[in-house]
Scaffold this active site. Structure first.
Site, PDB file in Angstrom:
ATOM      1  N   CYS B 176      13.763   3.322  -0.264  1.00 30.13           N
ATOM      2  CA  CYS B 176      12.801   3.080   0.868  1.00 30.13           C
ATOM      3  C   CYS B 176      11.852   1.905   0.450  1.00 30.13           C
ATOM      4  CB  CYS B 176      11.999   4.436   1.135  1.00 30.13           C
ATOM      5  SG  CYS B 176      11.461   5.119  -0.448  1.00 30.13           S
ATOM      6  N   HIS B 289       4.683   3.718   3.713  1.00 30.91           N
ATOM      7  CA  HIS B 289       4.498   3.134   2.301  1.00 30.91           C
ATOM      8  C   HIS B 289       3.819   2.044   2.415  1.00 30.91           C
ATOM      9  CE1 HIS B 289       7.017   6.064   0.431  1.00 30.91           C
ATOM     10  NE2 HIS B 289       8.079   5.527  -0.016  1.00 30.91           N
TER      11      HIS B 289
END
Lengths: 381, 381
Positions: B176, B289
């Site tokens: 990710c 994130h």
């Protein structure tokens, strides 16, 4: 140290174990012995605390008490709004006074933490009254005539300022992010000379004051209840979120918080050529900052040597247990004096041993503000 | 896009507007028209979802539905524990089946997100059955024979893999953090060639799965009530705290998460010489994130050109309003497809126009995992 009071598991939400009446705690003296301390001494300096009701003002009292700082008397100063309120400190009752132009008569050392405009107005007045001002605001930091001091880093910058000379003076406390960064970077800099530093911060609510800490708590409760979060201090949701530091953005695209790190590092290290870039981010943490720091050196420096250097550095503790994945965290440094350093490793992206990555945490209210200021005051004794 | 469902003010705690029964929502088709979509088509591929009950497994369904992905049928696969449970998807009822060696008979495309050991065991079995596996784990990412693909970045890496050839194949979904970083860095890299990249991450709970998101919520409630926080997924307090990523630390001092970024970038960019260092930190945020990225280029690149390049980049949205201090936040990109880029500025610490600082946010579950995998599957159609 107040470490034992604040367990990392039983988290006090406002990040404070005490407030106002700090007269019952014990602390570790610098000698290491435990005593009930009491700094009231006839031959101590006369102190003033400007902004005593704020987060840092409160911490000034806590730190003075913890470190057994000697004083003849203390004037507790704040805005008109707080004037008249009572406060107990080390078994003595005080009445908070309104800050005025007459507040500094007879004051030897004045600790300021009431924002830049208060410092700009009343700092020079205090100096004219013969007080030595330790200022926590950014008002005078970049003034060439004003030393910008981290006691472990550049104590010599204030060597010419003497208590009892009758001459007032200004000494600036650096920005919290700068202090926490340079506590770790300076010992390495002295060994191998830092030529470039890339910093990303993870900054706590406390940097925006006690009200910001309260708003983070309130917002978190609201979000957990499915309510719209209250946004008074910050203009957006802070709970379970993070955002670029709320300081104004300058024409070069950096925000003021980032430029403080760039400029203050140059001044503190007395090195106009050191290259610094920073990205400052607020994270939903109460009172300790974290910083990811990438260092580029002029001379080689391997990670074992770096660890040895940091082990011997005053005010620094190494938390770097790779086997158990234990490294510095904001919670573990909260209410602690030392800046914690970990994730010490050779930077893979630089050839040879010319680069290091480190991760640093420090209490924003304590070493980032109040402790550093009181340490400056201690150097005057 | 599900943006309208999830307001930044009314924060759904598990970061999900729906679960299992996703059949009532509408979505924006790639054409831009709004319709009630239904991907069930006789000539579509036969799909399998491995790990359908997990956070990413659930998001696979959401994304397939949102994007009107065509399918003849879907096999919903999970561990024995979940087998037999029912699930409604696009008006059709499914029974979750236990993942076995026979699960892939007749499956054209299998989307895996059930951890590395499941992928290592069942990925090759699926390939032998003639399925094309899009694997979200790290199991095969660094295998030279397996393409590691971000569709906007290196689609050519999987050009040799054809659906309907009867031949199975593996395609890996990058980590990710790598995906989110390279979505922003690659367009700049193509213009000025990145020679070095210093990344600090601010990673959400979702990267550790749905249980970690639940633990963050539970811990936060506990801490607000003055209770000791429950630490099952993480070994320390996560609420109002942050810590170095929990991935194991390797002998060079980097953790596995950081080394994924180093190695995967080299593979995706097909550039073994690009220098990358990363410090990966978990912050108390639910599902998106953030990354602070410092870039060093071979050729000069000014910030206006960089902004123009990013404006044209697929899957990237610029959020860079200096006047109102509005930049990317995890909350604003949650449940969104695009990676948001802001704080675009010339790096002061590099001479000339050879450096940039940027700040990037992306939904970890969506572009960081499920969306990227479904986009890979779309390229097979």
């Amino acid at each position: 140290m107040r470490a034992a009071v604040v367990s990392q598991y039983h988290y006090p939400l406002n990040g404070r174990a005490t407030s106002f009446a700090v007269n019952t705690s014990t602390s570790r003296r610098r000698s290491g012995a435990f005593t009930v301390r009491m700094g009231l001494k006839e031959d101590g300096p006369s102190l003033a605390i400007v902004g005593v009701t704020g987060a840092v003002g409160q911490e000034f009292l806590q730190v003075l008490s913890d470190r057994d700082f000697p004083y003849r008397n203390i004037r507790m100063l704040a805005s008109k709004r707080s004037a008249g309120k009572k406060l107990t400190f080390e078994d003595k009752d005080y009445v908070i006074e309104e800050l005025t132009e007459d507040s500094f008569n007879g004051i030897d050392i004045a600790l300021f933490s009431a924002g830049g405009s208060i410092s700009k107005k009343f700092g020079p007045i205090a100096v004219d009254s013969g007080s030595i001002v330790v200022d926590n605001s950014s008002a005078f930091r970049m003034d060439e005539r004003v030393p910008l001091v981290i006691p472990e880093v550049n104590p010599d910058a204030m060597a010419h300022i003497k208590l009892g000379s009758g001459k007032g003076a200004l000494i600036s406390n650096p920005n919290c992010s700068t202090i926490i960064c340079l506590m770790a970077a300076t010992p390495l800099h002295h060994h191998a000379k830092v030529i470039r530093m890339v910093v990303s911060t993870y900054q706590a609510a406390s940097g925006a004051g006690a009200a910001a800490m309260e708003e983070l708590e309130l917002q978190t409760r609201e979000v957990l209840e499915g309510k719209r979060p209250t946004c008074n201090i910050f203009k957006q949701q802070y709970a379970f979120n993070l955002f670029s530091h709320n300081a104004p953005i300058l024409s070069n695209g950096y925000n003021e918080e980032e430029m403080k790190m760039v400029k203050e590092t140059r001044k503190i290290w007395n090195d106009p050529n050191v290259k610094v870039t920073a990205t400052c981010i607020r994270v939903p943490v109460m009172r300790a900052h974290a910083e990811s720091i990438n260092l580029q050196f002029e001379k080689p420096l391997d990670e074992d040597t770096a660890r040895d250097i940091l082990k011997r550095a005053a005010g620094v503790v190494i938390v770097d247990d790779r086997a158990s994945n234990h490294f510095p965290t904001p919670l573990e440094v909260s209410n602690k004096d030392d800046v914690a350093v970990g994730r010490i490793r050779q930077d893979l992206s630089q050839d040879g041993n010319y680069g290091l990555d480190i991760f640093v945490c420090g209490d924003q209210v304590r070493k980032g503000a109040a402790l550093n200021a009181v340490q400056i005051a201690e150097m005057l004794l």
